[in-house]
Scaffold this active site. Structure first.
Site, PDB file in Angstrom:
ATOM      1  N   GLU A   1      34.613 -31.827  45.911  1.00  0.00           N
ATOM      2  CA  GLU A   1      34.782 -33.055  45.112  1.00  0.00           C
ATOM      3  C   GLU A   1      34.993 -32.646  43.646  1.00  0.00           C
ATOM      4  O   GLU A   1      34.353 -31.703  43.169  1.00  0.00           O
ATOM      5  CB  GLU A   1      33.483 -33.867  45.234  1.00  0.00           C
ATOM      6  CG  GLU A   1      33.367 -35.088  44.348  1.00  0.00           C
ATOM      7  CD  GLU A   1      31.956 -35.708  44.386  1.00  0.00           C
ATOM      8  OE1 GLU A   1      30.954 -34.943  44.445  1.00  0.00           O
ATOM      9  OE2 GLU A   1      31.858 -36.946  44.369  1.00  0.00           O
TER      10      GLU A   1
ATOM     11  N   ASN B   1      37.214 -41.838  42.403  1.00  0.00           N
ATOM     12  CA  ASN B   1      36.815 -40.483  42.803  1.00  0.00           C
ATOM     13  C   ASN B   1      37.571 -40.218  44.111  1.00  0.00           C
ATOM     14  O   ASN B   1      37.265 -40.825  45.146  1.00  0.00           O
ATOM     15  CB  ASN B   1      35.293 -40.453  42.997  1.00  0.00           C
ATOM     16  CG  ASN B   1      34.766 -39.053  43.239  1.00  0.00           C
ATOM     17  OD1 ASN B   1      35.513 -38.152  43.604  1.00  0.00           O
ATOM     18  ND2 ASN B   1      33.472 -38.877  43.054  1.00  0.00           N
TER      19      ASN B   1
ATOM     20  N   LYS C   1      36.710 -42.548  47.184  1.00  0.00           N
ATOM     21  CA  LYS C   1      35.291 -42.558  47.588  1.00  0.00           C
ATOM     22  C   LYS C   1      34.725 -43.974  47.635  1.00  0.00           C
ATOM     23  O   LYS C   1      34.822 -44.733  46.652  1.00  0.00           O
ATOM     24  CB  LYS C   1      34.498 -41.702  46.603  1.00  0.00           C
ATOM     25  CG  LYS C   1      33.027 -41.517  46.924  1.00  0.00           C
ATOM     26  CD  LYS C   1      32.434 -40.522  45.930  1.00  0.00           C
ATOM     27  CE  LYS C   1      30.967 -40.230  46.162  1.00  0.00           C
ATOM     28  NZ  LYS C   1      30.471 -39.209  45.196  1.00  0.00           N
TER      29      LYS C   1
ATOM     30  N   GLU D   1      28.249 -42.294  38.365  1.00  0.00           N
ATOM     31  CA  GLU D   1      29.479 -42.531  39.149  1.00  0.00           C
ATOM     32  C   GLU D   1      29.872 -44.008  39.152  1.00  0.00           C
ATOM     33  O   GLU D   1      31.049 -44.341  39.148  1.00  0.00           O
ATOM     34  CB  GLU D   1      29.310 -42.027  40.579  1.00  0.00           C
ATOM     35  CG  GLU D   1      29.437 -40.529  40.675  1.00  0.00           C
ATOM     36  CD  GLU D   1      29.780 -40.078  42.069  1.00  0.00           C
ATOM     37  OE1 GLU D   1      30.816 -40.493  42.613  1.00  0.00           O
ATOM     38  OE2 GLU D   1      28.982 -39.308  42.624  1.00  0.00           O
TER      39      GLU D   1
ATOM     40  N   CYS E   1      31.425 -36.471  49.239  1.00  0.00           N
ATOM     41  CA  CYS E   1      30.031 -36.278  48.848  1.00  0.00           C
ATOM     42  C   CYS E   1      29.060 -37.281  49.462  1.00  0.00           C
ATOM     43  O   CYS E   1      28.690 -37.170  50.611  1.00  0.00           O
ATOM     44  CB  CYS E   1      29.901 -36.227  47.337  1.00  0.00           C
ATOM     45  SG  CYS E   1      28.293 -35.566  46.852  1.00  0.00           S
TER      46      CYS E   1
ATOM     47  N   ASN F   1      29.247 -32.568  45.117  1.00  0.00           N
ATOM     48  CA  ASN F   1      28.512 -32.070  43.944  1.00  0.00           C
ATOM     49  C   ASN F   1      27.111 -32.638  44.094  1.00  0.00           C
ATOM     50  O   ASN F   1      26.892 -33.823  43.788  1.00  0.00           O
ATOM     51  CB  ASN F   1      29.109 -32.606  42.643  1.00  0.00           C
ATOM     52  CG  ASN F   1      30.372 -31.891  42.226  1.00  0.00           C
ATOM     53  OD1 ASN F   1      30.358 -30.961  41.435  1.00  0.00           O
ATOM     54  ND2 ASN F   1      31.499 -32.344  42.765  1.00  0.00           N
TER      55      ASN F   1
END
Ligand code: CDT
Length: 305
Positions: free
Chosen positions: A48, A108, A125, A144, A170, A195
């Site tokens: 990611e 993302n 994402k 995020e 993730c 991450n």
């Protein structure tokens, strides 16, 4: 000779410092591609946000700095060399990055790029962890929800060579729905990057379990949906935040067949037997024979007899 075997590599990255130029970062990714080519790999999976430090870990006050983390055109001038190298090596790859979309929305994102350097699949994402607002007193942030919108493309499945691939990113790997929706779409291989901080400020009791829960999520997803899962870390201490490694290739049996041993740039390569998916889906996890969606409902009150 098995009929459907692929050679795949998880290309784990160590930290990407803020001081790194894009050219330096790309050189690391290309080196891993070249190593993978020597091992006969057909598909390389990067983590990611593989082009930048994981900037949601801090509050970025400067507008220009913040927007420098997102890529709009892929490939663009800053990423063309990676695409050129992959085409030269005839290598497909999965790349996670912070995306500024055509309409300037921020996601993302991960893309699947075929061996001719064409982007053939895009995933944005869906499960964004963390917060929109800065958490005072936290040793690092997870912003995020501030820096990305929830992905708007669903969980798609893309045919490539002998198989069907789904992407996730993730935190998606912790949610049963991710794997099940992809499996229902026919995915045999799920590629995801992560991450993951080695500690969770708001749930310190889980700190000793971070590596275990990483593997547990991917192994359970692989087994319960009869699929291969390639999970790839950005590991090590990045701008003061310590992140786990443990990049792993997980079989439909639920076993880890190959795993990273370091917290740096490391290639983890193995052959995967895609017919194993078929065998498990014909037997214990035959959805058509044994799954009972018509009976799946929540019952909050006892049913009267
Ligand atoms: N990048 C990302 O999604 N990280 C989250 C951190 C959550 S802490 C449990 C992850 O699920 O790894």
């Amino acid at each position: 000779m098995r009929s459907r075997t692929l050679t795949v590599s998880a290309a784990q990255l160590g930290p990407i410092p803020l001081s790194a130029t894009r050219a330096e970062t790309l050189a690391r990714l290309i080196k891993l591609l070249e190593e993978a080519a020597l091992e006969g790999t057909q598909l390389v999976v990067f983590p990611e946000a593989a082009l930048t430090p994981f900037f949601p870990h801090w509050l970025v006050r400067d507008h220009d700095e913040l927007h420098s983390y997102y890529d709009k055109n892929l490939p663009g001038t800053d990423t063309q060399a990676l695409f050129d190298a992959a085409r030269e090596l005839q290598m497909a790859f999965v790349l996670g990055y912070a995306e500024r979309a055509e309409d300037n929305r921020l996601f993302n994102t991960a893309v699947l790029v075929d061996e001719n350097a064409n982007i053939i699949h895009r995933y944005r994402k869906i499960h964004l962890p963390g917060f929109d607002a800065v958490q005072k007193d936290a040793p690092f942030q997870n912003l995020e929800k501030r820096y990305f919108e929830v992905g708007n493309l669903g969980f798609g499945v893309q045919s490539w060579r002998k198989t069907k691939i789904g992407l996730a990113i993730c935190n998606d790997r912790r949610w049963a729905e991710t794997y099940r929706v992809l499996a229902l779409g026919g995915a045999e291989l799920v590629c995801l990057g992560y991450n993951t901080p080695a500690s969770t400020p708001h749930l310190p009791e889980s700190d000793r379990l971070v590596d275990f829960q990483n593997h547990l999520s991917m192994q359970a997803g692989a087994y319960q949906n009869s699929m291969w899962v390639i999970g790839v870390a950005k590991a090590g201490t990045e701008e003061g935040v310590s992140q786990i490694g443990g990049s792993a290739i997980n079989a439909p049996s639920g076993e880890i067949v190959a795993v990273a041993r370091t917290l740096g740039d490391e290639l983890v390569t193995t052959d995967i037997d895609l017919d194993m998916v078929t065998r498990y889906r014909r037997d214990v996890f035959s959805f058509s024979q044994h799954r009972r969606p018509e009976h799946y409902r929540s019952i909050t009150e006892p049913v009267a007899r």
